[in-house]
Design an enzyme around this catalytic site. Structure first.
Site, PDB file in Angstrom:
ATOM      1  N   GLU A 218      12.781 -30.541 -19.698  1.00  0.00           N
ATOM      2  CA  GLU A 218      13.113 -29.303 -20.379  1.00  0.00           C
ATOM      3  C   GLU A 218      12.479 -29.218 -21.754  1.00  0.00           C
ATOM      4  OE1 GLU A 218      17.348 -28.383 -18.227  1.00  0.00           O
ATOM      5  OE2 GLU A 218      17.307 -29.853 -19.816  1.00  0.00           O
TER       6      GLU A 218
ATOM      7  N   CYS B 135      11.904 -27.978 -29.121  1.00  0.00           N
ATOM      8  CA  CYS B 135      12.368 -29.333 -28.812  1.00  0.00           C
ATOM      9  C   CYS B 135      11.628 -29.771 -27.550  1.00  0.00           C
ATOM     10  CB  CYS B 135      13.884 -29.298 -28.608  1.00  0.00           C
ATOM     11  SG  CYS B 135      14.586 -30.898 -28.184  1.00  0.00           S
TER      12      CYS B 135
ATOM     13  N   CYS C  74      15.137 -41.473 -18.901  1.00  0.00           N
ATOM     14  CA  CYS C  74      14.981 -42.426 -20.003  1.00  0.00           C
ATOM     15  C   CYS C  74      15.591 -43.744 -19.570  1.00  0.00           C
ATOM     16  CB  CYS C  74      15.677 -41.915 -21.272  1.00  0.00           C
ATOM     17  SG  CYS C  74      15.500 -43.031 -22.690  1.00  0.00           S
TER      18      CYS C  74
ATOM     19  N   CYS D 298      21.590 -45.015 -23.349  1.00  0.00           N
ATOM     20  CA  CYS D 298      22.621 -44.897 -24.381  1.00  0.00           C
ATOM     21  C   CYS D 298      23.895 -44.356 -23.716  1.00  0.00           C
ATOM     22  CB  CYS D 298      22.153 -43.984 -25.507  1.00  0.00           C
ATOM     23  SG  CYS D 298      20.691 -44.656 -26.330  1.00  0.00           S
TER      24      CYS D 298
ATOM     25  N   CYS E  72      24.620 -40.387 -23.431  1.00  0.00           N
ATOM     26  CA  CYS E  72      23.471 -39.489 -23.215  1.00  0.00           C
ATOM     27  C   CYS E  72      23.279 -39.166 -21.741  1.00  0.00           C
ATOM     28  CB  CYS E  72      22.216 -40.144 -23.781  1.00  0.00           C
ATOM     29  SG  CYS E  72      20.720 -39.169 -23.452  1.00  0.00           S
TER      30      CYS E  72
ATOM     31  N   GLU F 177      12.582 -41.237 -24.500  1.00  0.00           N
ATOM     32  CA  GLU F 177      12.380 -41.945 -25.764  1.00  0.00           C
ATOM     33  C   GLU F 177      10.886 -41.864 -26.092  1.00  0.00           C
ATOM     34  OE1 GLU F 177      13.863 -43.508 -28.413  1.00  0.00           O
ATOM     35  OE2 GLU F 177      11.762 -43.829 -28.951  1.00  0.00           O
TER      36      GLU F 177
ATOM     37  N   SER G  65      12.022 -38.351 -32.975  1.00  0.00           N
ATOM     38  CA  SER G  65      13.329 -39.012 -32.985  1.00  0.00           C
ATOM     39  C   SER G  65      13.290 -40.229 -32.073  1.00  0.00           C
ATOM     40  CB  SER G  65      14.402 -38.033 -32.498  1.00  0.00           C
ATOM     41  OG  SER G  65      15.636 -38.709 -32.326  1.00  0.00           O
TER      42      SER G  65
ATOM     43  N   HIS H 144      24.013 -43.682 -35.024  1.00  0.00           N
ATOM     44  CA  HIS H 144      25.230 -43.562 -34.205  1.00  0.00           C
ATOM     45  C   HIS H 144      26.329 -44.603 -34.438  1.00  0.00           C
ATOM     46  CE1 HIS H 144      22.920 -40.484 -32.320  1.00  0.00           C
ATOM     47  NE2 HIS H 144      22.291 -41.238 -31.466  1.00  0.00           N
TER      48      HIS H 144
ATOM     49  N   ASN I 167      28.007 -33.547 -27.285  1.00  0.00           N
ATOM     50  CA  ASN I 167      28.035 -32.557 -26.212  1.00  0.00           C
ATOM     51  C   ASN I 167      28.487 -33.238 -24.929  1.00  0.00           C
ATOM     52  OD1 ASN I 167      27.080 -30.005 -27.264  1.00  0.00           O
ATOM     53  ND2 ASN I 167      25.240 -31.155 -27.778  1.00  0.00           N
TER      54      ASN I 167
ATOM     55  N   CYS J 211      21.655 -30.395 -27.774  1.00  0.00           N
ATOM     56  CA  CYS J 211      21.230 -31.775 -27.880  1.00  0.00           C
ATOM     57  C   CYS J 211      21.997 -32.671 -26.912  1.00  0.00           C
ATOM     58  CB  CYS J 211      21.521 -32.241 -29.300  1.00  0.00           C
ATOM     59  SG  CYS J 211      20.251 -33.257 -29.934  1.00  0.00           S
TER      60      CYS J 211
HETATM   61  N1  SAH Z   1      15.371 -40.672 -27.275  1.00  0.00           N
HETATM   62  C1  SAH Z   1      15.331 -40.178 -28.585  1.00  0.00           C
HETATM   63  C2  SAH Z   1      15.193 -38.679 -28.683  1.00  0.00           C
HETATM   64  C3  SAH Z   1      15.947 -37.811 -27.706  1.00  0.00           C
HETATM   65  S1  SAH Z   1      17.651 -37.528 -27.889  1.00  0.00           S
HETATM   66  C4  SAH Z   1      16.545 -40.655 -29.374  1.00  0.00           C
HETATM   67  O1  SAH Z   1      17.448 -41.205 -28.770  1.00  0.00           O
HETATM   68  O2  SAH Z   1      16.534 -40.505 -30.586  1.00  0.00           O
HETATM   69  C5  SAH Z   1      17.870 -36.541 -29.362  1.00  0.00           C
HETATM   70  C6  SAH Z   1      19.209 -36.837 -30.050  1.00  0.00           C
HETATM   71  O3  SAH Z   1      20.326 -36.398 -29.247  1.00  0.00           O
HETATM   72  C7  SAH Z   1      19.426 -38.325 -30.283  1.00  0.00           C
HETATM   73  O4  SAH Z   1      19.923 -38.553 -31.580  1.00  0.00           O
HETATM   74  C8  SAH Z   1      20.468 -38.655 -29.248  1.00  0.00           C
HETATM   75  O5  SAH Z   1      21.166 -39.806 -29.579  1.00  0.00           O
HETATM   76  C9  SAH Z   1      21.307 -37.405 -29.249  1.00  0.00           C
HETATM   77  N2  SAH Z   1      22.186 -37.267 -28.072  1.00  0.00           N
HETATM   78  C10 SAH Z   1      22.055 -37.825 -26.859  1.00  0.00           C
HETATM   79  N3  SAH Z   1      23.066 -37.459 -26.045  1.00  0.00           N
HETATM   80  C11 SAH Z   1      23.861 -36.646 -26.774  1.00  0.00           C
HETATM   81  C12 SAH Z   1      25.069 -35.905 -26.492  1.00  0.00           C
HETATM   82  N4  SAH Z   1      25.620 -35.954 -25.288  1.00  0.00           N
HETATM   83  N5  SAH Z   1      25.597 -35.171 -27.481  1.00  0.00           N
HETATM   84  C13 SAH Z   1      24.997 -35.093 -28.682  1.00  0.00           C
HETATM   85  N6  SAH Z   1      23.873 -35.735 -29.003  1.00  0.00           N
HETATM   86  C14 SAH Z   1      23.299 -36.521 -28.064  1.00  0.00           C
HETATM   87 FE1  SF4 Z   2      17.104 -42.261 -24.124  1.00  0.00          FE
HETATM   88 FE2  SF4 Z   2      17.512 -41.071 -26.505  1.00  0.00          FE
HETATM   89 FE3  SF4 Z   2      19.174 -40.633 -24.432  1.00  0.00          FE
HETATM   90 FE4  SF4 Z   2      19.161 -42.999 -25.645  1.00  0.00          FE
HETATM   91  S1  SF4 Z   2      19.752 -41.018 -26.560  1.00  0.00           S
HETATM   92  S2  SF4 Z   2      19.186 -42.659 -23.406  1.00  0.00           S
HETATM   93  S3  SF4 Z   2      16.999 -43.249 -26.121  1.00  0.00           S
HETATM   94  S4  SF4 Z   2      17.036 -40.067 -24.539  1.00  0.00           S
END
Ligand code: SAH
Ligand code: SF4
Length: 369
Positions: A90, A103, A110, A114, A117, A171, A202, A226, A301, A344
């Site tokens: 997306e 974005c 990925c 995390c 995520c 990532e 990021s 985080h 989210n 996000c």
């Molecule tokens: N992989 C990279 C960039 C993509 S995610 C990273 O992790 O930085 C962009 C941002 O959204 C990151 O800070 C990530 O931690 C955050 N993110 C991931 N899942 C989320 C969620 N469910 N709610 C809010 N932010 C989230």
């Molecule tokens: Fe990958 Fe970023 Fe999601 Fe972590 S927050 S799983 S690095 S996309």
């Protein structure tokens, strides 16, 4: 067929050079594609007819195709893009008064998993090519122009997209070469001509790649922090077990010595009862003491199946106030495009949609009608 979107200036110069073309032809071609946003070699009218014909026989301009195009009530627009093999990624356009932000995704899925995520939950599918990454920007600009989107800078001949954040799926530093090639095209004056400050990458904290980025393409850096300590970050962001906080913060310091911005943006997702207590804010302040930085607090989210909840607004505000009282800049990310799942952490393409349908099915079988 060769995809011309895959080439930055060096790549285009090499590709055309092998075909007897001078380097200025590479710059001209990049200008047609990324500044003029043409989609056909035949449209590059200042190349000799024979050259165009030869080029068209082996090369094309191919962006990922659009599977779905949705616009939210607040103007946020999301494109679901097919990247083959049942994978979709997306790209999200976020219009604001003074800028248009895109974005951009860097991987289908990925691998870093995390805990909070939804992209991580679907696992890793594959790296996007440079063409698939820059193709998102090419496509967004073209579509927005075609649709007649209005903004003062567009009237002055600039593209609708003025800022790019590498914060979509994946990532970016785990797909280093292709992401850097795409970002070079973003910065190239013959292409999008964005300043380094208007391109933000990021990362969850791949330390060696942060150092490499500093040498090769020092755009603005955002780091997904985080957590204020290693035990909690180990649990939330598993890559922390490999590159713990001390090493990550040292890499941030090395980065800003070179980067155009004199601060790092720390992203901090607000998880109810997990990382949002006042003492954790204080621990965070001590942790980042030496790093010129800004905080971006992101309301979590939720997505189907997650065990986390977003912190209540009052706790996010209190957390922000604690950081601010210590002299730190801390903003709370505005949630945009919620009604189309464009916020996000919500970007997970088709797999997420499948999960959602399954979840809805389960839900409807357990909910009495
Ligand atoms: N992989 C990279 C960039 C993509 S995610 C990273 O992790 O930085 C962009 C941002 O959204 C990151 O800070 C990530 O931690 C955050 N993110 C991931 N899942 C989320 C969620 N469910 N709610 C809010 N932010 C989230
Ligand atoms: Fe990958 Fe970023 Fe999601 Fe972590 S927050 S799983 S690095 S996309």
């Amino acid at each position: 067929m060769v995809n011309l979107l895959d080439f930055d200036e060096a790549g285009m110069t090499a590709f055309l050079g092998e075909r007897g073309q001078k380097p200025f032809r590479a710059r001209q071609t990049l200008r047609w594609i990324h500044h003029g946003l043409v989609d056909r070699v035949e449209a590059m009218t200042d190349l000799a007819k024979a050259t165009r014909a030869a080029l068209a026989g082996e090369a094309e301009i191919r962006a990922p195709s659009v599977v779905r195009d949705t616009t939210a009530a607040d103007g946020t627009r999301k494109w679901l893009l097919d990247v083959g093999g049942a994978n979709a990624v997306e790209a999200v356009y976020i219009p604001e008064d003074d800028r248009g932000t895109l974005c951009v995704s860097s991987q289908a899925g990925c691998a870093l998993d995390c805990a909070f995520c939804s992209t991580g939950k679907q696992g890793f599918n594959r790296n996007l090519s440079a063409g698939e990454i820059i193709g998102q920007l090419w496509h967004a600009n073209r579509t927005l122009i075609t649709d007649g989107v209005a903004a003062p800078w567009i009237e002055h001949g600039r593209h609708p997209i003025t800022n790019v954040v590498m914060m979509g799926m994946g990532e970016p530093l785990a797909n280093f070469e292709n992401v850097v090639t795409a970002m070079r095209i973003m910065l190239d004056d013959n292409a999008y001509g964005l300043s380094r400050r208007r391109v933000t990458l990021s990362t969850s904290g791949l330390v060696p790649s942060i150092d490499r980025l500093r040498e090769e393409c020092p755009v603005a850096l955002a780091v997904s922090l985080h957590a204020p300590n290693d035990p909690l970050r180990d649990a939330l962001v598993p890559i922390n077990r490999k590159y713990p906080l001390r090493e990550l913060l040292a890499a941030c310091l090395r980065y800003i010595e070179k980067a155009p911005r004199d601060f790092v943006t720390f992203e901090y997702v607000m998880l109810d009862g997990v990382n949002d207590a006042p003492e954790q804010a204080r621990e965070l302040i001590a942790l980042v003491r030496d790093v010129p930085c800004k905080f971006n607090l992101i309301p979590f989210n939720p997505f189907p199946g997650t065990e986390f909840k977003s912190s209540p607004r009052s706790r996010i505000l209190a957390f922000q106030r604690t950081l601010q009282d210590a002299g730190l800049v801390a903003t709370i990310r505005k949630t945009r495009g919620e009604d189309i799942d464009a916020a996000c952490g919500q970007l997970a393409g088709q797999v997420q949609d499948r999960t959602k349908r399954r979840w809805q099915r389960i839900h409807s079988t357990v909910t009495p009608t």
